[in-house]
Design a protein around this motif. Sequence first.
Motif, PDB file in Angstrom:
ATOM      1  N   ALA A 174      17.051 -28.694 -21.199  1.00 40.77           N
ATOM      2  CA  ALA A 174      16.544 -30.015 -20.799  1.00 40.77           C
ATOM      3  C   ALA A 174      15.478 -30.505 -21.783  1.00 40.77           C
ATOM      4  N   SER A 175      14.607 -29.594 -22.222  1.00 38.43           N
ATOM      5  CA  SER A 175      13.569 -29.972 -23.186  1.00 38.43           C
ATOM      6  C   SER A 175      14.183 -30.375 -24.520  1.00 38.43           C
ATOM      7  N   LEU A 176      15.194 -29.641 -24.948  1.00 37.06           N
ATOM      8  CA  LEU A 176      15.856 -29.969 -26.208  1.00 37.06           C
ATOM      9  C   LEU A 176      16.533 -31.332 -26.132  1.00 37.06           C
ATOM     10  N   GLU A 177      17.126 -31.624 -24.998  1.00 33.38           N
ATOM     11  CA  GLU A 177      17.758 -32.934 -24.823  1.00 33.38           C
ATOM     12  C   GLU A 177      16.729 -34.057 -24.883  1.00 33.38           C
ATOM     13  N   ALA A 178      15.552 -33.796 -24.298  1.00 34.91           N
ATOM     14  CA  ALA A 178      14.483 -34.800 -24.335  1.00 34.91           C
ATOM     15  C   ALA A 178      13.971 -34.998 -25.763  1.00 34.91           C
ATOM     16  N   MET A 179      13.866 -33.912 -26.523  1.00 37.52           N
ATOM     17  CA  MET A 179      13.453 -34.017 -27.931  1.00 37.52           C
ATOM     18  C   MET A 179      14.486 -34.783 -28.744  1.00 37.52           C
ATOM     19  N   ARG A 180      15.754 -34.463 -28.481  1.00 34.67           N
ATOM     20  CA  ARG A 180      16.829 -35.118 -29.233  1.00 34.67           C
ATOM     21  C   ARG A 180      16.874 -36.610 -28.926  1.00 34.67           C
ATOM     22  N   ALA A 181      16.609 -36.971 -27.668  1.00 36.40           N
ATOM     23  CA  ALA A 181      16.624 -38.385 -27.276  1.00 36.40           C
ATOM     24  C   ALA A 181      15.565 -39.169 -28.045  1.00 36.40           C
ATOM     25  N   ARG A 182      14.470 -38.476 -28.415  1.00 35.31           N
ATOM     26  CA  ARG A 182      13.405 -39.138 -29.180  1.00 35.31           C
ATOM     27  C   ARG A 182      13.528 -38.882 -30.684  1.00 35.31           C
ATOM     28  N   ASN A 183      14.577 -38.144 -31.066  1.00 29.71           N
ATOM     29  CA  ASN A 183      14.838 -37.868 -32.479  1.00 29.71           C
ATOM     30  C   ASN A 183      13.653 -37.201 -33.162  1.00 29.71           C
ATOM     31  N   LEU A 184      13.061 -36.199 -32.475  1.00 31.93           N
ATOM     32  CA  LEU A 184      11.904 -35.498 -33.008  1.00 31.93           C
ATOM     33  C   LEU A 184      12.319 -34.420 -34.008  1.00 31.93           C
ATOM     34  N   LEU A 185      11.567 -34.307 -35.085  1.00 27.18           N
ATOM     35  CA  LEU A 185      11.746 -33.203 -36.018  1.00 27.18           C
ATOM     36  C   LEU A 185      11.218 -31.933 -35.372  1.00 27.18           C
ATOM     37  N   MET A 186      11.969 -30.835 -35.517  1.00 22.65           N
ATOM     38  CA  MET A 186      11.494 -29.539 -35.074  1.00 22.65           C
ATOM     39  C   MET A 186      11.161 -28.681 -36.295  1.00 22.65           C
ATOM     40  N   VAL A 187       9.943 -28.169 -36.349  1.00 23.95           N
ATOM     41  CA  VAL A 187       9.550 -27.187 -37.351  1.00 23.95           C
ATOM     42  C   VAL A 187       9.731 -25.817 -36.721  1.00 23.95           C
ATOM     43  N   CYS A 188      10.674 -25.042 -37.248  1.00 22.03           N
ATOM     44  CA  CYS A 188      10.955 -23.715 -36.698  1.00 22.03           C
ATOM     45  C   CYS A 188      10.080 -22.697 -37.417  1.00 22.03           C
ATOM     46  N   ALA A 189       9.137 -22.112 -36.686  1.00 21.52           N
ATOM     47  CA  ALA A 189       8.157 -21.201 -37.278  1.00 21.52           C
ATOM     48  C   ALA A 189       8.680 -19.783 -37.433  1.00 21.52           C
ATOM     49  N   ASN A 190       9.862 -19.498 -36.898  1.00 20.01           N
ATOM     50  CA  ASN A 190      10.490 -18.186 -37.047  1.00 20.01           C
ATOM     51  C   ASN A 190      12.000 -18.361 -37.021  1.00 20.01           C
ATOM     52  N   PRO A 191      12.638 -18.456 -38.186  1.00 22.68           N
ATOM     53  CA  PRO A 191      14.084 -18.705 -38.234  1.00 22.68           C
ATOM     54  C   PRO A 191      14.959 -17.545 -37.759  1.00 22.68           C
ATOM     55  N   ASP A 192      14.370 -16.369 -37.482  1.00 19.17           N
ATOM     56  CA  ASP A 192      15.182 -15.259 -36.979  1.00 19.17           C
ATOM     57  C   ASP A 192      15.865 -15.645 -35.677  1.00 19.17           C
ATOM     58  N   LEU A 193      17.107 -15.186 -35.521  1.00 19.40           N
ATOM     59  CA  LEU A 193      17.813 -15.382 -34.250  1.00 19.40           C
ATOM     60  C   LEU A 193      17.424 -14.321 -33.248  1.00 19.40           C
ATOM     61  N   ILE A 194      17.332 -13.078 -33.707  1.00 18.48           N
ATOM     62  CA  ILE A 194      16.999 -11.958 -32.824  1.00 18.48           C
ATOM     63  C   ILE A 194      16.060 -11.018 -33.549  1.00 18.48           C
ATOM     64  N   VAL A 195      15.406 -10.158 -32.776  1.00 16.61           N
ATOM     65  CA  VAL A 195      14.517  -9.147 -33.334  1.00 16.61           C
ATOM     66  C   VAL A 195      14.640  -7.885 -32.496  1.00 16.61           C
ATOM     67  N   GLU A 196      14.401  -6.749 -33.134  1.00 15.07           N
ATOM     68  CA  GLU A 196      14.413  -5.466 -32.440  1.00 15.07           C
ATOM     69  C   GLU A 196      12.998  -5.137 -31.989  1.00 15.07           C
ATOM     70  N   ARG A 197      12.830  -4.869 -30.699  1.00 19.05           N
ATOM     71  CA  ARG A 197      11.540  -4.398 -30.179  1.00 19.05           C
ATOM     72  C   ARG A 197      11.806  -3.097 -29.436  1.00 19.05           C
ATOM     73  N   GLY A 198      11.443  -1.994 -30.097  1.00 20.25           N
ATOM     74  CA  GLY A 198      11.799  -0.700 -29.526  1.00 20.25           C
ATOM     75  C   GLY A 198      13.308  -0.561 -29.494  1.00 20.25           C
ATOM     76  N   HIS A 199      13.858  -0.401 -28.278  1.00 17.83           N
ATOM     77  CA  HIS A 199      15.309  -0.286 -28.129  1.00 17.83           C
ATOM     78  C   HIS A 199      15.935  -1.581 -27.614  1.00 17.83           C
ATOM     79  N   MET A 200      15.136  -2.658 -27.554  1.00 13.30           N
ATOM     80  CA  MET A 200      15.640  -3.938 -27.061  1.00 13.30           C
ATOM     81  C   MET A 200      15.899  -4.893 -28.216  1.00 13.30           C
ATOM     82  N   ILE A 201      16.910  -5.747 -28.060  1.00 11.84           N
ATOM     83  CA  ILE A 201      17.171  -6.839 -28.992  1.00 11.84           C
ATOM     84  C   ILE A 201      16.815  -8.131 -28.272  1.00 11.84           C
ATOM     85  N   LEU A 202      15.843  -8.875 -28.829  1.00 12.47           N
ATOM     86  CA  LEU A 202      15.302 -10.044 -28.147  1.00 12.47           C
ATOM     87  C   LEU A 202      15.505 -11.301 -28.988  1.00 12.47           C
ATOM     88  N   PRO A 203      15.635 -12.463 -28.335  1.00 13.35           N
ATOM     89  CA  PRO A 203      15.853 -13.720 -29.071  1.00 13.35           C
ATOM     90  C   PRO A 203      14.567 -14.248 -29.696  1.00 13.35           C
TER      91      PRO A 203
END
Length: 291
Positions: A150-179
């Motif tokens: 819903a937040s992304l849709e609201a941003m898109r409706a206003r055509n806001l630029l998003m600065v992505c501060a971490n382009p990684d899709l996933i990361v390993e934390r211990g034995h977990m894979i997190l987004p």
Amino acid sequence: MTASSRLVLADGLQPLAGRYDLILCDVWGVLHNGVKAYEAASDALTRFRQKGGRVVLVSNAPRPGASVGTQLDGFQVPRTAYDAIVTSGDLTRLAIKERIDQVVHHVGPPRDMPIYAGLDVRFGSIEEADYVVCSGFDNDEEETVEDYRASLEAMRARNLLMVCANPDLIVERGHMILPCAGTIALAYEEMGGAVFYAGKPHGPVYERALAVAADLSGHAIPKERVLAVGDAIRTDIAGAAGFGIDSLMIARGIHAEELGLHRGALVSDHVQDWVDRQPVRPTAIMDVLSW
């Protein structure tokens, strides 16, 4: 290198070290897994530096390099292992400075707020914002992209630029894979939103890292003498390929299960098959970073 050529399975960094004057090394997945440090990795980088090489850590952490250095101290990663740190958080701060008169909407957890430290930033809601900085999930152990739809849709409706501060899709934390933030940014991009990616695999973070290394060395270091080390095909290896430098992939990271490492050590034929199916290839691959 053609798809049919054999991949170099390296036993350690030492046989490769003489080819390079500079290593651009990933942090999470190579030096630590978010829970503990890998001592052999720090030892290998320390030895490389003792032989005259430079090491710049290049991380997609959505925090300034100084903050990452403090975190590495906590993991007892010795400062002898690196000369400097360049992060996507550093590039995000530059993007924020360029827009200092604009209102920003932040998406991400409180731990990432050092991005804004010392900057006279005005925060606002999506409706008030001129652009968005996304540093990650508020709760990466429970949330998914759908929680942000819903937040992304609201941003898109206003055509806001998003600065992505971490382009990684996933990361390993211990034995977990997190987004990571990259997952949110990719969803926004797929909706037609404009995204500026502040870190790997995009060129600006590599250009900054080479500039830092040149300042330390007193001269520019040619790309053919630079080795990127990382555990992610999409960011570390693709970024190195796009920038025109060699790469060493650390297998026991986010791709460990795909590479069959839950069953034991690297198996040459299995690794070769996996790499041949990837869009980019590393110059060499190693189980864990060691000398």
